[in-house]
Scaffold this active site. Structure first.
Site, PDB file in Angstrom:
ATOM      1  N   PRO A  25      42.596  31.662  19.124  1.00  0.00           N
ATOM      2  CA  PRO A  25      42.514  32.970  18.464  1.00  0.00           C
ATOM      3  C   PRO A  25      41.681  33.941  19.289  1.00  0.00           C
ATOM      4  CG  PRO A  25      41.164  31.342  17.329  1.00  0.00           C
ATOM      5  CD  PRO A  25      41.960  30.592  18.342  1.00  0.00           C
ATOM      6  N   GLN A 101      43.504  32.126  12.076  1.00  0.00           N
ATOM      7  CA  GLN A 101      42.093  31.814  11.853  1.00  0.00           C
ATOM      8  C   GLN A 101      41.545  32.727  10.769  1.00  0.00           C
ATOM      9  OE1 GLN A 101      38.823  33.105  14.597  1.00  0.00           O
ATOM     10  NE2 GLN A 101      38.745  30.929  15.126  1.00  0.00           N
ATOM     11  N   TYR A 185      29.099  33.970  13.637  1.00  0.00           N
ATOM     12  CA  TYR A 185      29.629  34.646  12.455  1.00  0.00           C
ATOM     13  C   TYR A 185      29.147  33.944  11.183  1.00  0.00           C
ATOM     14  CZ  TYR A 185      32.360  37.136  15.936  1.00  0.00           C
ATOM     15  OH  TYR A 185      32.726  37.899  17.018  1.00  0.00           O
ATOM     16  N   LEU A 305      37.429  27.943  29.794  1.00  0.00           N
ATOM     17  CA  LEU A 305      37.720  27.904  31.232  1.00  0.00           C
ATOM     18  C   LEU A 305      38.618  26.721  31.606  1.00  0.00           C
ATOM     19  CD1 LEU A 305      34.529  29.174  33.089  1.00  0.00           C
ATOM     20  CD2 LEU A 305      36.762  30.269  32.901  1.00  0.00           C
ATOM     21  N   ARG A 328      41.662  33.466  27.673  1.00  0.00           N
ATOM     22  CA  ARG A 328      41.756  34.505  28.698  1.00  0.00           C
ATOM     23  C   ARG A 328      42.742  34.168  29.815  1.00  0.00           C
ATOM     24  NH1 ARG A 328      35.403  36.527  28.797  1.00  0.00           N
ATOM     25  NH2 ARG A 328      35.083  35.825  26.657  1.00  0.00           N
TER      26      ARG A 328
END
Length: 382
Positions: A25, A101, A185, A305, A328
């Site tokens: 997400p 999510q 969060y 990564l 990413r």
């Protein structure tokens, strides 16, 4: 020769993923008052068409005041269902599984988008009841405004809001649901002693700090169909008092309550990456997934990564995780699954992607024997 594990189907409850590649997400900050837009359809659709087995759409807020920015996606009202249903239908049409999510930003809410500076919105820019709330009246390390501590009744109401959002997600055609308990969060704020100074049954001891998370899991699982998987994302280590051992104990409790996979990330509480597993380099968070898989005896998803096909395959072969999530790197190459399949020597006919793509790619591969795709080298001479 056995097929690579990365491209071996995986069945969780009643849902089968065609491969182990998951789109993690990623906030898009493109919603209109919580409603999905054409951007969400395009963004989720390109990953589904790129060959991923599971596409998890971004953190979708369970109430208005849980929004991190003006552009956060939401599921706090029924009117938000059709926009998401449009996205899930398209994902399914590409032979991928749609996921979502559910989250709440807590004291990290009401901010500018990251590319707008990411700082707190001025009070005059806040809308409706967009109030900063948190387990305790403690501001986050980024010098945000002071949040109001939630009352016990409000905490219990929020548990119900997660369940309500889960019902809406099911109505929107979501097949895999993830609870966001990471990255500083709201759920993570309850878990960490750095942000939770409550002296009631939602704070204090480790069990008290875990209570909100586990009640959300129970409430969501009670309404989420039994045949549909439930994931939980954790910051396995946050460098602020919440660590790997506590995460393993939480995962071991969450599993029997209906969590099928723990998504293993880190950080978010102090606003800096966690480097407890070593330097921030390829696969630096994979040890978290490996340890929770071993100690909590629960399936895990590795993220962070993971860039190369052989790297992802190695993680699975070594038994360090059950699923591989990319974020990413998929922004860089939305067709990463297709590319990985070619590099691992499977899918010669490009069947992983829709016919409008596969027909032309397979034809080119047959006709041009010396072709090296652009993702395999830097240029014509190297």
């Amino acid at each position: 020769m056995a097929a690579p594990l990365l491209f071996t189907p995986l069945t969780i409850r009643g849902v089968t993923l065609k491969n182990r590649i998951v789109v993690a997400p990623m906030h898009q900050y493109a919603a209109n008052r919580g409603y999905a837009t054409d951007w969400h359809l395009m963004n989720a659709g390109r990953y589904a068409a790129g060959g991923a087995g599971l596409v998890i759409m971004e953190s979708t807020k369970v109430e208005r005041r849980g929004c991190g920015t003006h552009g956060d996606l939401g599921l706090w009202e029924d009117g938000q269902i059709p926009g998401l249903a449009r996205c899930t239908a398209f994902i399914k049409a590409q032979d991928a599984v749609p996921g979502l999510q559910l989250g709440h930003s807590g004291r990290k809410a009401r901010r500018f988008r990251p590319w707008e500076g990411g700082g707190p919105l001025p009070l005059e820019a806040a809308e409706d009841d967009w109030e900063l709330v948190a387990p305790s009246a403690l501001a986050s390390p980024e010098s945000d405004p002071l949040p109001r501590a939630l009352t016990r009744a409000e905490v219990q109401d929020l548990v119900g809001r997660w369940a309500d959002a889960a019902r809406r997600a099911d109505a929107a055609g979501v097949e895999v649901l993830e609870i966001h308990g990471a990255h500083g969060y709201l759920i993570h704020q309850f878990l960490s002693p750095f942000s939770n100074l409550r002296n009631d049954d939602y704070g204090g001891s480790e069990g008290g700090r875990m209570r909100f998370c586990l009640e959300v899991v129970e409430a969501v699982r009670a309404v989420w169909p039994a045949e549909k998987p439930l994931f939980l994302r954790l910051s396995v280590e946050d460098d602020a008092g919440w660590d790997v051992a506590q995460s393993a104990r939480l995962a071991a409790l969450a599993g029997p309550l209906g969590v099928d996979v723990v998504d293993c990330s880190s950080g978010g509480m102090r606003g800096a990456p966690v480097v407890g597993t070593g330097p921030i380099t390829y696969g630096y968070q994979v040890p978290y997934a490996a340890r929770l898989r071993r100690e909590a005896e629960i399936a895990t998803m590795a993220v962070g990564l993971i860039v190369h096909a052989d790297q992802a395959e190695g993680i699975l072969q070594r038994g360090e995780a059950d699923l591989i999530a990319l974020a990413r790197e998929l922004l860089y190459n939305p067709h990463w699954p297709m590319d990985a399949a070619q590099k691992l020597g499977v899918d010669p006919r490009f069947a992983l992607v829709p016919p409008a793509q596969s027909y032309w790619l397979e034809k080119r591969a047959r006709q041009v024997k010396e072709l090296v795709p652009s993702t395999w080298r830097e240029g014509m001479d190297r």
